[in-house]
Design a protein around this motif. Structure first.
Motif, PDB file in Angstrom:
ATOM      1  N   GLU A 162       0.950  -1.135  -0.113  1.00 49.32           N
ATOM      2  CA  GLU A 162      -0.031  -0.040  -0.090  1.00 49.32           C
ATOM      3  C   GLU A 162       0.847   1.355  -0.208  1.00 49.32           C
ATOM      4  O   GLU A 162       0.518   2.266  -0.750  1.00 49.32           O
ATOM      5  N   GLU A 163       1.799   1.299   0.634  1.00 48.09           N
ATOM      6  CA  GLU A 163       2.895   2.401   0.640  1.00 48.09           C
ATOM      7  C   GLU A 163       3.338   2.625  -0.665  1.00 48.09           C
ATOM      8  O   GLU A 163       3.393   3.476  -1.230  1.00 48.09           O
TER       9      GLU A 163
ATOM     10  N   SER B 119       2.315   1.662  -3.460  1.00 49.41           N
ATOM     11  CA  SER B 119       1.341   2.080  -4.532  1.00 49.41           C
ATOM     12  C   SER B 119       0.883   3.400  -4.358  1.00 49.41           C
ATOM     13  O   SER B 119       1.069   4.509  -5.349  1.00 49.41           O
ATOM     14  N   ASP B 120       1.062   4.107  -3.089  1.00 43.55           N
ATOM     15  CA  ASP B 120       1.280   5.556  -2.888  1.00 43.55           C
ATOM     16  C   ASP B 120       2.507   6.267  -3.423  1.00 43.55           C
ATOM     17  O   ASP B 120       2.225   7.482  -4.178  1.00 43.55           O
TER      18      ASP B 120
ATOM     19  N   ARG C 261      -1.718   0.330  -8.539  1.00 42.35           N
ATOM     20  CA  ARG C 261      -1.999  -0.463  -7.215  1.00 42.35           C
ATOM     21  C   ARG C 261      -0.851  -1.885  -7.643  1.00 42.35           C
ATOM     22  O   ARG C 261      -0.779  -2.525  -8.117  1.00 42.35           O
TER      23      ARG C 261
END
Length: 231
Positions: free
Chosen positions: A52-53, A55-56, A124
């Motif tokens: 998730e990090e 992806s950001d 993603r």
């Protein structure tokens, strides 16, 4: 895996400067975005940041899935190599590294020092297990394992059965080598170093040959920790 500067157009790719931020702010290729190693790798363990990090990070850098990505770096190229591996780890396949280092390509491409934020992208991160090796994978592996550390480090201790090809043999002062066909290989290779950074040079070299390759991200540090826990 590698690309020369006359084989792409800047307006058709997402170009990423993998150098530390301080060098990027001084000058960089026009329209390049900066993704330093600190944003994608845990400095204590060598492991990639959580999906998730990542992806950001990639979304904020303006990366859009299916748009070609071209990375550049300066000597010794480890930042670009580790970033390329991380993009592969996140399932992004259309990734290339400019073979020559910034000090050479800066004379042939437009340079700027503007630091305007990029447009937000869309990524993603979907983990690709085929490029990552962990302790259990290495422990049970019967194929070729390559230690990218220096000869001195290798002699002091290494994973049993690993062969030593120092990372410095895979580059020169100008950039990555033109030919890696001399590298020993099996159908699949696992590469490692102390903590998963310099072994990325081995990863991109083998990937350039079309060899299936996994990077042991935790490296020899992770190996020693697990071995000690089993004593």
């Amino acid at each position: 895996m590698f690309i020369d500067i006359d084989h792409f157009k800047l307006n058709e790719v997402i170009i990423i400067d993998a150098r530390p931020r301080i060098f990027y702010t001084k000058s960089h290729i026009k329209d390049a975005v900066n993704i330093p190693i600190s944003q994608i790798m845990d400095p204590l363990t060598g492991m990639p940041k959580p999906p998730e990090e990542l992806s950001d990070v990639f979304t904020n850098a303006g990366i859009v899935e299916n748009v070609p990505i071209v990375i550049y770096d300066d000597y010794p190229g480890v930042n670009a190599a580790r970033l390329a591996w991380t993009l592969h780890y996140c399932g992004l396949k259309n990734v290339a590294i400019i073979r020559k280092f910034f000090r050479y390509i800066s004379a042939h491409l437009p340079i700027e020092n503007s630091n305007a934020p990029p447009q937000r992208g869309r990524v993603r991160c979907v983990q690709n297990p085929n490029v990552l090796a962990d302790y259990d994978t290495v422990k049970n592996y019967k194929g070729l394992i390559v230690d990218l550390r220096s000869r001195r480090e290798y002699i002091k201790g290494h994973i049993k059965g690993a062969v030593n090809i120092p990372w410095s043999d895979l580059i020169n002062n100008e950039g990555f080598l033109n030919d890696y066909t001399w590298l020993p290989h099996d159908e699949e290779v696992i590469v490692y170093c102390g903590q998963g950074l310099y072994s990325a040079i081995g990863y991109v070299a083998y990937a350039d040959l079309g060899i299936r390759v996994r990077l042991y991200a935790g490296g020899y540090q992770d190996w020693l920790k697990h071995e000690a826990n089993q004593e």
